[in-house]
Design a protein around this motif. Structure first.
Motif, PDB file in Angstrom:
ATOM      1  N   VAL A 136       0.886  -1.174   0.000  1.00 40.70           N
ATOM      2  CA  VAL A 136       0.000   0.000   0.000  1.00 40.70           C
ATOM      3  C   VAL A 136       0.922   1.223   0.000  1.00 40.70           C
ATOM      4  CG1 VAL A 136      -1.988  -0.996   1.197  1.00 40.70           C
ATOM      5  CG2 VAL A 136      -0.100  -0.040   2.536  1.00 40.70           C
ATOM      6  N   PRO A 137       0.393   2.384  -0.344  1.00 42.47           N
ATOM      7  CA  PRO A 137       1.241   3.588  -0.293  1.00 42.47           C
ATOM      8  C   PRO A 137       1.659   3.884   1.142  1.00 42.47           C
ATOM      9  CG  PRO A 137      -0.758   3.994  -1.566  1.00 42.47           C
ATOM     10  CD  PRO A 137      -0.941   2.683  -0.883  1.00 42.47           C
ATOM     11  N   LYS A 138       2.858   4.434   1.286  1.00 35.65           N
ATOM     12  CA  LYS A 138       3.301   4.833   2.625  1.00 35.65           C
ATOM     13  C   LYS A 138       2.497   6.025   3.120  1.00 35.65           C
ATOM     14  CE  LYS A 138       8.036   3.138   2.695  1.00 35.65           C
ATOM     15  NZ  LYS A 138       9.426   3.446   2.337  1.00 35.65           N
ATOM     16  N   LYS A 139       2.142   6.902   2.173  1.00 31.31           N
ATOM     17  CA  LYS A 139       1.432   8.129   2.556  1.00 31.31           C
ATOM     18  C   LYS A 139      -0.039   8.041   2.155  1.00 31.31           C
ATOM     19  CE  LYS A 139       4.718  10.308   0.256  1.00 31.31           C
ATOM     20  NZ  LYS A 139       5.501  11.270  -0.500  1.00 31.31           N
ATOM     21  N   LYS A 140      -0.910   8.462   3.098  1.00 29.60           N
ATOM     22  CA  LYS A 140      -2.355   8.425   2.824  1.00 29.60           C
ATOM     23  C   LYS A 140      -2.710   9.181   1.551  1.00 29.60           C
ATOM     24  CE  LYS A 140      -3.781   8.331   7.612  1.00 29.60           C
ATOM     25  NZ  LYS A 140      -4.489   9.008   8.687  1.00 29.60           N
ATOM     26  N   GLU A 141      -2.021  10.319   1.330  1.00 26.70           N
ATOM     27  CA  GLU A 141      -2.419  11.166   0.194  1.00 26.70           C
ATOM     28  C   GLU A 141      -2.130  10.502  -1.160  1.00 26.70           C
ATOM     29  OE1 GLU A 141      -0.543  11.971   2.721  1.00 26.70           O
ATOM     30  OE2 GLU A 141       1.302  13.008   2.161  1.00 26.70           O
ATOM     31  N   ASP A 142      -1.326   9.423  -1.140  1.00 35.44           N
ATOM     32  CA  ASP A 142      -1.045   8.731  -2.401  1.00 35.44           C
ATOM     33  C   ASP A 142      -2.116   7.702  -2.776  1.00 35.44           C
ATOM     34  OD1 ASP A 142       1.230  10.121  -2.787  1.00 35.44           O
ATOM     35  OD2 ASP A 142       2.622   8.532  -2.163  1.00 35.44           O
ATOM     36  N   CYS A 143      -3.031   7.429  -1.834  1.00 33.54           N
ATOM     37  CA  CYS A 143      -3.951   6.310  -2.030  1.00 33.54           C
ATOM     38  C   CYS A 143      -4.837   6.450  -3.260  1.00 33.54           C
ATOM     39  CB  CYS A 143      -4.819   6.105  -0.788  1.00 33.54           C
ATOM     40  SG  CYS A 143      -3.852   5.487   0.585  1.00 33.54           S
ATOM     41  N   GLY A 144      -5.167   7.684  -3.616  1.00 31.29           N
ATOM     42  CA  GLY A 144      -6.042   7.875  -4.767  1.00 31.29           C
ATOM     43  C   GLY A 144      -5.298   7.866  -6.095  1.00 31.29           C
ATOM     44  N   LYS A 145      -3.954   7.860  -6.040  1.00 28.78           N
ATOM     45  CA  LYS A 145      -3.179   7.981  -7.284  1.00 28.78           C
ATOM     46  C   LYS A 145      -3.129   6.674  -8.077  1.00 28.78           C
ATOM     47  CE  LYS A 145       0.124  11.459  -5.702  1.00 28.78           C
ATOM     48  NZ  LYS A 145       1.482  11.599  -5.167  1.00 28.78           N
ATOM     49  N   ASP A 146      -2.761   6.806  -9.337  1.00 30.63           N
ATOM     50  CA  ASP A 146      -2.487   5.630 -10.154  1.00 30.63           C
ATOM     51  C   ASP A 146      -1.292   4.899  -9.522  1.00 30.63           C
ATOM     52  OD1 ASP A 146      -1.472   3.835 -12.035  1.00 30.63           O
ATOM     53  OD2 ASP A 146      -2.167   5.044 -13.720  1.00 30.63           O
ATOM     54  N   PRO A 147      -1.455   3.633  -9.157  1.00 24.89           N
ATOM     55  CA  PRO A 147      -0.375   2.944  -8.433  1.00 24.89           C
ATOM     56  C   PRO A 147       0.944   2.923  -9.212  1.00 24.89           C
ATOM     57  CG  PRO A 147      -2.061   1.392  -9.183  1.00 24.89           C
ATOM     58  CD  PRO A 147      -2.614   2.767  -9.373  1.00 24.89           C
ATOM     59  N   ARG A 148       0.849   2.937 -10.523  1.00 20.30           N
ATOM     60  CA  ARG A 148       2.077   2.873 -11.325  1.00 20.30           C
ATOM     61  C   ARG A 148       2.895   4.140 -11.194  1.00 20.30           C
ATOM     62  NH1 ARG A 148      -1.409   1.114 -16.463  1.00 20.30           N
ATOM     63  NH2 ARG A 148      -2.601   2.792 -15.479  1.00 20.30           N
ATOM     64  N   SER A 149       2.222   5.230 -10.749  1.00 23.16           N
ATOM     65  CA  SER A 149       2.936   6.502 -10.644  1.00 23.16           C
ATOM     66  C   SER A 149       3.565   6.685  -9.270  1.00 23.16           C
ATOM     67  CB  SER A 149       1.968   7.655 -10.931  1.00 23.16           C
ATOM     68  OG  SER A 149       1.078   7.794  -9.832  1.00 23.16           O
ATOM     69  N   ILE A 150       3.316   5.725  -8.359  1.00 24.67           N
ATOM     70  CA  ILE A 150       3.869   5.878  -7.004  1.00 24.67           C
ATOM     71  C   ILE A 150       5.283   5.297  -6.980  1.00 24.67           C
ATOM     72  CG2 ILE A 150       3.565   5.269  -4.575  1.00 24.67           C
ATOM     73  CD1 ILE A 150       0.534   5.144  -5.145  1.00 24.67           C
ATOM     74  N   ALA A 151       6.230   6.123  -6.556  1.00 19.56           N
ATOM     75  CA  ALA A 151       7.639   5.719  -6.587  1.00 19.56           C
ATOM     76  C   ALA A 151       7.901   4.577  -5.618  1.00 19.56           C
ATOM     77  CB  ALA A 151       8.525   6.906  -6.234  1.00 19.56           C
ATOM     78  N   GLU A 152       8.876   3.776  -5.959  1.00 17.86           N
ATOM     79  CA  GLU A 152       9.247   2.612  -5.166  1.00 17.86           C
ATOM     80  C   GLU A 152       9.417   2.971  -3.680  1.00 17.86           C
ATOM     81  OE1 GLU A 152       9.155  -0.253  -6.749  1.00 17.86           O
ATOM     82  OE2 GLU A 152       9.751  -1.425  -4.996  1.00 17.86           O
ATOM     83  N   GLU A 153      10.109   4.099  -3.423  1.00 14.59           N
ATOM     84  CA  GLU A 153      10.389   4.434  -2.014  1.00 14.59           C
ATOM     85  C   GLU A 153       9.131   4.909  -1.276  1.00 14.59           C
ATOM     86  OE1 GLU A 153      11.827   5.777  -4.646  1.00 14.59           O
ATOM     87  OE2 GLU A 153      11.862   7.981  -4.564  1.00 14.59           O
ATOM     88  N   ASP A 154       8.045   5.176  -2.015  1.00 15.91           N
ATOM     89  CA  ASP A 154       6.815   5.593  -1.346  1.00 15.91           C
ATOM     90  C   ASP A 154       5.843   4.433  -1.145  1.00 15.91           C
ATOM     91  OD1 ASP A 154       7.595   8.225  -1.106  1.00 15.91           O
ATOM     92  OD2 ASP A 154       6.921   8.716  -3.143  1.00 15.91           O
TER      93      ASP A 154
END
Lengths: 256, 638
Positions: B296-314
């Motif tokens: 899952v995303p480390k940050k709550k605010e990333d939850c709505g984003k396209d998962p492919r756009s979330i960086a590995e470290e996040d």
């Protein structure tokens, strides 16, 4: 989305049937077709009428129990998909959807969309097995099976016994179903000792049940939710021809 | 009544072999045909038992509610079946499979039963291959294996993602052969609605023909229930819509003890709920966790984003982070709770926020899409059909769902309940999985019970009982028939306003909210008030249309939901009394500092067998779980 339904209603096998119309309003496109039917049934019941009977169980496309003809196609519009895995996104807003049971002489309607497919079970009982009783089997790796053969056998064994092939066939033929089981076992070394006895017994039972002949339209393959190949029918025909040439004492074979 | 588990004496590894060769009585081959055996259910356990008993010469009647015995929900099991074959040469053995299963069950399973299960696991694979079950093979022609949760060896045999289907078809064909030979009489579209008990022995059943509505009695020398689990008490589950607990519950009402109902399994990899109309949840095989990575995303605010756009470290690969040695293959209960935890923290993904990612991009980069498709193609297709998303391109979203119930009718080592003559096999009994079942163990247990245990143990009862053959014109049969008919009339004549489906949904929500993945004293007490209140409403306000003498699916469901109300209460009571956390039973009050289940072996190392008490508080009988050779330990998958 909103859709209209024209549903086959029939009280029992003896009673005449007829289409009745229902409306399904505010349908979510992510609903499955059967979930839409659940909602409609709930409304029908609250009004005091009898809900539409339909067969279903696993609702994940594997048990083979669901059996509706939707808009003239067994299991509906999507390729390689059973009724229960058909989603409302496959239909248009405002569309009229016709829902009927699988129709074939050997599949009498029991009620509404429910038919009796006991004929399939009787065909398997006639020979669709390997006669090994429990106990005494050799180590599973004692008998190597080529991956290619095993995969082909699996493709045939993936049949879910739903009967869509029969419903799709203008002749009401069960050849795809029967040939899938014949092929599954004929392709494996375990199935060789009874290979010809089996195909003979199963085809004889198929004929006895009143299924029609195959005229190579391939409607069965197109309707099959598991994409069972019609080439199995050719294999069955070859084996059946050999079986007719042989006596009841079928010789052992070493595979195809 | 005292509980005698009849576990044979002697060293663990020799109990079963000694039991079957020295300790239990046999029935002479010529006498077997004099015994009528009733088998209810035709899944892996029921079909394998019916076929094998008929092969031995017993006269068998087999019943299933579906239109064919091939439809039983064993067919939907995807991943595989365990067996201690050690074909991989990776150090597997009967002892290791035994140890893994005992540990996986969080030290609440019966040692002797589990050892027997591990022993016969190897025979099952041999038998199934001989039947022509097309297990996955390697190019050399030998059988392939894969790993499953809770194990560090590859011992799982599989047939693509349809292992249950292929094993069930194998058992169905064995059963069909016996039907064709006239040794088994099959009753499809027939539901068992009561057990008939004569002089304390189970001697028959009462059934309803689901097409004609006819109520009928069947007498037998023994009754076998192989009717599966009770997960549909939660309404939404991975069970088939028709799966129900009516056979086991009605046997319970007739005196059979119900054990450990609070041990329910929540499977971590199911497709998340999409709306109110949902009728069932679909499982994605746990085998996906061999190659998929859960995050899952480390940050709550990333939850709505396209998962492919979330960086590995996040990204938080929380299973790999918390359980480095088992990683994504941590057992089901642990993985499920971990998913709930991150979602409770607000880091869940998808529309509802109740979902986590199962990401195959690493596997696709490493192995190529073709290999991934070969391994899991049908599962990716299924995911696409349901969600309309391409999981080769974008991570799957998964969330836990009710999947299996470890509890069930209490049985002794011979698989006989406390009612002599009543045997219970497969998921319907309680004995082999303790508080949590490991993946690929259910198929193993169903077939072990049916092919290799009951054929021996039933003989011991039949050879020693002096009850004689009952007849269905006996007054007890007539009384049971009348009771069943009256029950149906009562349901049909309620004349209320709410449908069965409506009640079932509401019951399911209570169960999921208060007796789901995490349970508390307050919540369970609340459920124990809400369920009986809802049951009372059901009795007054149910609306059914149609009659008995026809196909009436709402009537069938009404009977099943009626039983679920009572079963749900017992489940909550059992969960309330068990003041510890173990396996699938997690009481929030009892956890370690880092949120793991905290067992209490001193007070709760027992199986809770409940006796029905006609509407009053059921009576608890305890069977101590005694480990003669295993040392109870705290589970660690870190």
């Amino acid at each position: 989305m909103n859709v209209k339904l024209k549903v086959w209603r029939q009280k029992n096998t003896q009673a005449p049937g007829e289409f009745k119309e229902y409306e399904a309003k505010d349908v979510n496109p992510n609903m499955s077709f059967l979930e839409m039917m659940d909602v409609v049934n709930n409304e029908i019941t609250v009004k005091g009428e009898e809900p539409v009977a339909f067969d279903h169980d696993c609702r994940e496309g594997i048990c083979g129990m669901c059996s509706c003809v939707i808009n003239g196609e067994p299991h509906g519009p999507e390729y390689k998909v059973a009724t229960c895995q058909t989603y409302m996104r496959s239909f248009q807003d405002g569309e009229t959807i016709t829902v009927e049971p699988f129709r074939a002489k050997p599949f009498p309607v029991l009620r509404d969309l429910v038919v009796d497919r006991g004929a399939f079970d009787r065909i398997i009982q006639a020979g669709g097995f390997v006669s090994v009783s429990t106990g005494g089997a050799p180590d599973a790796n004692a008998l190597p099976v080529s991956k290619q053969k095993s995969d082909l056998a699996f493709d045939a064994a993936a049949c879910i016994g739903c009967g869509a092939c029969v419903a799709a066939c203008k002749n009401g033929s069960a050849m795809l179903f029967v040939s899938a089981k014949v092929s599954h076992l004929a392709l494996l070394p375990q199935g060789q000792p009874e290979r010809y006895r089996r195909v003979k017994a199963m085809v004889d039972q198929m004929d006895k049940e009143g299924f029609g002949s195959c005229t190579n339209t391939y409607a069965c393959e197109a309707a099959c939710p598991k994409a069972i190949s019609a080439s199995n029918i050719a294999r069955m025909n070859r084996d059946y021809a050999v079986a007719l040439l042989l006596n009841d004492d079928m010789p052992e074979t070493s595979g195809e | 009544m005292s509980l005698n588990s009849k576990i044979p004496p002697g060293p663990l590894a020799q109990k079963w072999s000694r039991h079957k060769s020295d300790l239990i009585k046999l029935v002479n081959p010529a006498n077997k045909r004099k015994f009528d055996i009733l088998v209810v259910g035709s899944g892996l356990a029921g079909a394998s038992a019916a076929a094998t008993l008929a092969e031995l010469g017993y006269k068998v009647k087999c019943f299933c509610f579906q239109d064919s015995s091939r439809r039983a929900h064993s067919i939907a099991a995807q991943g595989g079946i365990n067996a201690a074959k050690n074909y991989r040469n990776d150090g597997d053995s009967v002892t290791r499979l035994f140890n893994d299963t005992i540990k996986g069950g969080d030290f609440r399973a019966r040692e002797a039963n589990v050892h027997r299960l591990a022993e016969v696991s190897v025979n099952i694979i041999d038998q199934c291959v001989a039947q022509g079950v097309p297990f996955a093979r390697e190019y050399g022609g030998l059988l392939d294996n894969r790993s499953f949760g809770g194990a560090q060896v590859s011992r799982t045999f599989y047939a693509r993602g349809q292992t249950g289907q292929q094993l069930l078809i194998g058992a169905y064909q064995a059963l069909s052969r016996q039907i064709g030979l006239g040794n088994v009489k099959m009753f499809p579209r027939t539901e068992m609605l009561d057990v008939v008990v004569l002089n304390g022995h189970a001697k028959g059943i009462v059934t309803r023909d689901l097409v004609s509505g006819k109520i009928e009695s069947h007498a037998g020398d023994a009754v076998i229930l192989a009717t599966g689990g009770y997960g549909n008490v939660y309404n939404l589950s991975t069970y088939a819509r028709g799966s129900n607990a009516t056979a086991t519950w009605r046997a319970h009402r007739k005196g059979a003890y119900f054990a450990n109902p609070c041990y329910t399994q929540i499977h971590p990899t199911c497709i998340p709920v999409s709306g109110e109309y949902q009728s069932k949840l679909t499982l994605m095989s746990e085998s996906l966790r061999n190659d998929g990575r859960v995050w899952v995303p480390k940050k709550k605010e990333d939850c709505g984003k396209d998962p492919r756009s979330i960086a590995e470290e996040d990204r938080d690969y929380y299973l790999e982070r918390k359980y480095p040695s088992y990683g994504n293959l941590a057992p089901r209960d642990i993985s499920s709770r971990a998913a709930k935890q991150v979602c409770d923290e607000g880091r869940g993904v998808g529309e509802t926020g109740l979902g986590v990612y199962l990401d195959f991009s690493d596997a696709i980069n490493r192995l190529g899409q073709k290999v991934v498709a070969q391994r899991y193609g049908n599962l990716f297709d299924m995911y696409h059909e349901i969600t309309h998303e391409n999981a080769y391109d974008i991570p799957m979203r998964i969330y836990p769902a009710i999947h299996y119930t470890m509890g069930g009718l209490w049985v002794d080592y011979n698989l006989m309940s406390n009612l002599p003559g009543l045997f219970v096999l497969g998921e319907a009994n309680f004995s082999d999985h303790g508080a949590n079942r490991l993946g690929a163990s259910a198929l193993m247990q169903g077939l072990a019970d049916g092919y290799f245990v009951i054929p021996y143990t039933i003989g011991d009862y039949l050879a020693t009982t002096k009850e004689g053959k009952p007849k269905t014109d006996n007054s007890e049969f007539k009384k049971a028939e009348t009771d069943v008919a009256d029950g149906i009339k009562r349901l049909l004549n309620t004349n209320g306003k709410r449908t069965v489906a409506d009640f079932h949904k509401q019951l399911g929500k209570i169960m999921w909210d208060y007796a789901g993945m995490a349970r508390t004293k307050e919540g369970l007490q609340k459920a124990l008030q809400e369920i009986p209140a809802l049951h009372e409403e059901f009795k007054k306000d149910l609306k059914l249309t149609g009659g008995n003498e026809e196909i009436n699916q709402s009537l069938e469901n009404a009977g099943r939901v009626d039983d679920f109300f009572e079963l749900g209460q017992l489940l909550c009571l059992d969960a309330l009394v068990r003041e510890e956390s173990c396996g699938g039973h997690f009481r929030s009050e009892y956890q370690t500092e880092d949120g793991e289940a905290l067992r209490n072996d001193e007070q709760f190392a027992y199986a809770a067998a409940w006796q029905y008490n006609s509407g009053k508080t059921p009576e608890l009988h305890k069977e101590a779980i005694v480990y003669e050779e295993t040392k109870m330990a705290t589970r660690s998958y870190k």
